[in-house]
Design a protein around this motif. Structure first.
Motif, PDB file in Angstrom:
ATOM      1  N   ARG A  15      17.763 -15.658 -11.064  1.00 38.02           N
ATOM      2  CA  ARG A  15      16.347 -15.295 -11.129  1.00 38.02           C
ATOM      3  C   ARG A  15      16.064 -14.045 -10.287  1.00 38.02           C
ATOM      4  N   GLU A  16      16.549 -14.019  -9.057  1.00 37.36           N
ATOM      5  CA  GLU A  16      16.250 -12.905  -8.147  1.00 37.36           C
ATOM      6  C   GLU A  16      16.946 -11.611  -8.570  1.00 37.36           C
ATOM      7  N   VAL A  17      18.172 -11.713  -9.080  1.00 37.99           N
ATOM      8  CA  VAL A  17      18.853 -10.517  -9.571  1.00 37.99           C
ATOM      9  C   VAL A  17      18.115  -9.970 -10.793  1.00 37.99           C
ATOM     10  N   GLY A  18      17.599 -10.853 -11.635  1.00 39.94           N
ATOM     11  CA  GLY A  18      16.806 -10.428 -12.787  1.00 39.94           C
ATOM     12  C   GLY A  18      15.550  -9.689 -12.350  1.00 39.94           C
ATOM     13  N   GLU A  19      14.858 -10.216 -11.329  1.00 36.72           N
ATOM     14  CA  GLU A  19      13.656  -9.560 -10.831  1.00 36.72           C
ATOM     15  C   GLU A  19      13.987  -8.222 -10.155  1.00 36.72           C
ATOM     16  N   LEU A  20      15.113  -8.182  -9.459  1.00 36.73           N
ATOM     17  CA  LEU A  20      15.544  -6.949  -8.821  1.00 36.73           C
ATOM     18  C   LEU A  20      15.889  -5.893  -9.875  1.00 36.73           C
ATOM     19  N   SER A  21      16.553  -6.309 -10.918  1.00 33.45           N
ATOM     20  CA  SER A  21      16.898  -5.414 -12.024  1.00 33.45           C
ATOM     21  C   SER A  21      15.633  -4.885 -12.711  1.00 33.45           C
ATOM     22  N   ALA A  22      14.653  -5.753 -12.918  1.00 33.26           N
ATOM     23  CA  ALA A  22      13.397  -5.331 -13.545  1.00 33.26           C
ATOM     24  C   ALA A  22      12.664  -4.322 -12.653  1.00 33.26           C
ATOM     25  N   ALA A  23      12.654  -4.547 -11.336  1.00 29.77           N
ATOM     26  CA  ALA A  23      12.015  -3.613 -10.407  1.00 29.77           C
ATOM     27  C   ALA A  23      12.748  -2.272 -10.413  1.00 29.77           C
ATOM     28  N   ASP A  24      14.065  -2.316 -10.521  1.00 34.40           N
ATOM     29  CA  ASP A  24      14.871  -1.092 -10.583  1.00 34.40           C
ATOM     30  C   ASP A  24      14.550  -0.313 -11.862  1.00 34.40           C
ATOM     31  N   GLN A  25      14.506  -0.999 -13.005  1.00 37.56           N
ATOM     32  CA  GLN A  25      14.218  -0.331 -14.277  1.00 37.56           C
ATOM     33  C   GLN A  25      12.793   0.223 -14.315  1.00 37.56           C
ATOM     34  N   ALA A  26      11.863  -0.438 -13.634  1.00 39.27           N
ATOM     35  CA  ALA A  26      10.471   0.028 -13.577  1.00 39.27           C
ATOM     36  C   ALA A  26      10.288   1.094 -12.494  1.00 39.27           C
TER      37      ALA A  26
END
Length: 178
Positions: free
Chosen positions: A58-69
């Protein structure tokens, strides 16, 4: 105003969220770690393997989304060093974005070559191979006109001053315009 000037000139400003080897001055605290990183690290404390894996996913997914945004940016020590070199000559506020204010990481001088030369009000305007533009400010007469391809060394002085030396000749006072 300074940051607007830098952004307008296209200088690379990065928000450092995580560094491989943070450099922090001995008497100063490290800049706060982004919440996304803290939440990821908190997953390590979960005892149940299934729940821990779910937390990491879950947290890696959120980190990845923040990186892409582009809400968070990562930089290693080499990237920070290149950014500091690219900003050499600008007076920036101390925001802790480039690994703290550790004197060991401070850029004191750069070596480059002249890409173009023009006459200015107090001497010469010299664009360097790295894209920076340095303007002579002391009105000193140089024995020889700077030439394209000539090697220069720019050193930082006291109180935000900078000095440019052409192939080891006596230096002149300069300021960076871009």
């Amino acid at each position: 105003m300074v940051l607007q000037h830098i952004v307008r000139l296209g200088a690379p400003i990065v928000l450092i969220a995580c560094m491989a080897a943070p450099a922090v001055a001995k008497d100063k605290e490290a800049p706060p770690r982004p919440a996304q990183i803290n939440e990821l690290y908190a997953c390590r404390d979960i005892a149940d393997p299934t729940a821990r894996l779910a937390c990491f996913d879950r947290e890696v997914g959120e980190l990845s989304a923040a990186d892409q945004a582009r809400e968070i940016t990562f930089a290693d020590k080499e990237t920070v060093k290149k950014t500091r070199r690219g900003l050499f000559g600008f007076t920036l506020p101390s925001l802790g974005l480039f690994g703290g204010d550790d004197d060991a990481d401070k850029i004191e001088r750069v070596e480059t070559t002249i890409a173009s030369v023009a006459d200015g009000a107090d001497g010469y305007r010299m664009e360097m191979a790295d894209g920076s533009l340095w303007v002579q400010t002391d009105g000193k007469r140089m024995p020889l006109r700077p030439r394209i391809g000539q090697k220069v060394e720019i050193k930082s002085g006291t109180l935000g001053t900078f000095f440019l030396s052409l192939e080891g000749r006596p230096s002149v006072k300069v300021r960076r315009e871009r």
